[in-house]
Scaffold this motif. Structure first.
Motif, PDB file in Angstrom:
ATOM      1  N   LYS A  63       0.828  -1.207   0.000  1.00 28.79           N
ATOM      2  CA  LYS A  63       0.000   0.000   0.000  1.00 28.79           C
ATOM      3  C   LYS A  63       0.862   1.257   0.000  1.00 28.79           C
ATOM      4  CE  LYS A  63      -3.821  -2.016   2.632  1.00 28.79           C
ATOM      5  NZ  LYS A  63      -4.526  -1.947   3.934  1.00 28.79           N
ATOM      6  N   ALA A  64       1.925   1.239   0.799  1.00 29.36           N
ATOM      7  CA  ALA A  64       2.827   2.397   0.870  1.00 29.36           C
ATOM      8  C   ALA A  64       3.527   2.622  -0.463  1.00 29.36           C
ATOM      9  CB  ALA A  64       3.856   2.199   1.988  1.00 29.36           C
ATOM     10  N   ARG A  65       3.949   1.544  -1.122  1.00 27.72           N
ATOM     11  CA  ARG A  65       4.585   1.682  -2.442  1.00 27.72           C
ATOM     12  C   ARG A  65       3.603   2.253  -3.455  1.00 27.72           C
ATOM     13  NH1 ARG A  65       7.017  -3.134  -0.794  1.00 27.72           N
ATOM     14  NH2 ARG A  65       5.458  -4.412  -1.881  1.00 27.72           N
ATOM     15  N   ALA A  66       2.342   1.826  -3.395  1.00 25.98           N
ATOM     16  CA  ALA A  66       1.328   2.339  -4.318  1.00 25.98           C
ATOM     17  C   ALA A  66       1.089   3.830  -4.083  1.00 25.98           C
ATOM     18  CB  ALA A  66       0.024   1.552  -4.168  1.00 25.98           C
ATOM     19  N   ARG A  67       1.002   4.233  -2.811  1.00 22.13           N
ATOM     20  CA  ARG A  67       0.827   5.663  -2.504  1.00 22.13           C
ATOM     21  C   ARG A  67       2.027   6.465  -2.995  1.00 22.13           C
ATOM     22  NH1 ARG A  67      -1.005   3.506   2.455  1.00 22.13           N
ATOM     23  NH2 ARG A  67       1.017   3.958   3.392  1.00 22.13           N
ATOM     24  N   SER A  68       3.214   5.923  -2.811  1.00 23.91           N
ATOM     25  CA  SER A  68       4.429   6.608  -3.250  1.00 23.91           C
ATOM     26  C   SER A  68       4.471   6.742  -4.764  1.00 23.91           C
ATOM     27  CB  SER A  68       5.668   5.838  -2.754  1.00 23.91           C
ATOM     28  OG  SER A  68       6.830   6.482  -3.139  1.00 23.91           O
ATOM     29  N   ALA A  69       4.075   5.690  -5.458  1.00 18.37           N
ATOM     30  CA  ALA A  69       4.064   5.729  -6.928  1.00 18.37           C
ATOM     31  C   ALA A  69       3.105   6.806  -7.421  1.00 18.37           C
ATOM     32  CB  ALA A  69       3.665   4.369  -7.478  1.00 18.37           C
ATOM     33  N   LEU A  70       1.946   6.937  -6.789  1.00 21.66           N
ATOM     34  CA  LEU A  70       0.998   7.978  -7.181  1.00 21.66           C
ATOM     35  C   LEU A  70       1.553   9.369  -6.864  1.00 21.66           C
ATOM     36  CD1 LEU A  70      -2.426   6.499  -6.021  1.00 21.66           C
ATOM     37  CD2 LEU A  70      -1.636   6.889  -8.381  1.00 21.66           C
ATOM     38  N   ARG A  71       2.184   9.483  -5.738  1.00 21.17           N
ATOM     39  CA  ARG A  71       2.688  10.778  -5.293  1.00 21.17           C
ATOM     40  C   ARG A  71       3.840  11.272  -6.161  1.00 21.17           C
ATOM     41  NH1 ARG A  71       5.603  11.999   0.425  1.00 21.17           N
ATOM     42  NH2 ARG A  71       5.645  14.228   0.208  1.00 21.17           N
ATOM     43  N   PHE A  72       4.737  10.360  -6.557  1.00 21.44           N
ATOM     44  CA  PHE A  72       5.939  10.772  -7.289  1.00 21.44           C
ATOM     45  C   PHE A  72       5.881  10.452  -8.768  1.00 21.44           C
ATOM     46  CE2 PHE A  72       7.416  10.181  -2.877  1.00 21.44           C
ATOM     47  CZ  PHE A  72       7.837  11.478  -2.653  1.00 21.44           C
ATOM     48  N   ALA A  73       4.724  10.029  -9.258  1.00 18.69           N
ATOM     49  CA  ALA A  73       4.599   9.677 -10.685  1.00 18.69           C
ATOM     50  C   ALA A  73       4.607  10.892 -11.577  1.00 18.69           C
ATOM     51  CB  ALA A  73       3.335   8.880 -10.910  1.00 18.69           C
TER      52      ALA A  73
END
Length: 88
Positions: free
Chosen positions: A78-88
């Motif tokens: 979940k944290a990786r998914a949030r990070s991917a959205l945030r830094f995409a």
């Protein structure tokens, strides 16, 4: 607060002493404003880390919940998914 301090309560397996110590270290670094203290302040810095780690361990051991323990791998995904959205 500090983004590097992760939630440690209600996981299976429970938080290790190393994880609690690392969170305490991050907290003291944030409070003191330095990642590595001077020789003069090293003792106070390390003493602060140990005191906060002990308090955090006591807190974690005394907390109770009716929720099922969280899964570390699922929370990391979940944290990786949030990070991917945030830094995409």
């Amino acid at each position: 607060m500090c983004r590097n301090i992760k939630t440690l309560f209600n996981f299976e397996p429970p938080a290790t002493n190393d994880e609690v110590h690392d969170a305490a270290l991050q907290f003291v670094r944030k409070l003191s404003g330095s990642t590595k203290p001077s020789k003069r302040n090293e003792h106070a810095f390390n003493q602060g880390v140990e005191a906060i780690a002990a308090a955090a361990r006591e807190l974690l051991d005394s907390l109770e919940t009716t929720q099922n323990p969280r899964n570390r791998e699922e929370e990391a995904a979940k944290a990786r998914a949030r990070s991917a959205l945030r830094f995409a």
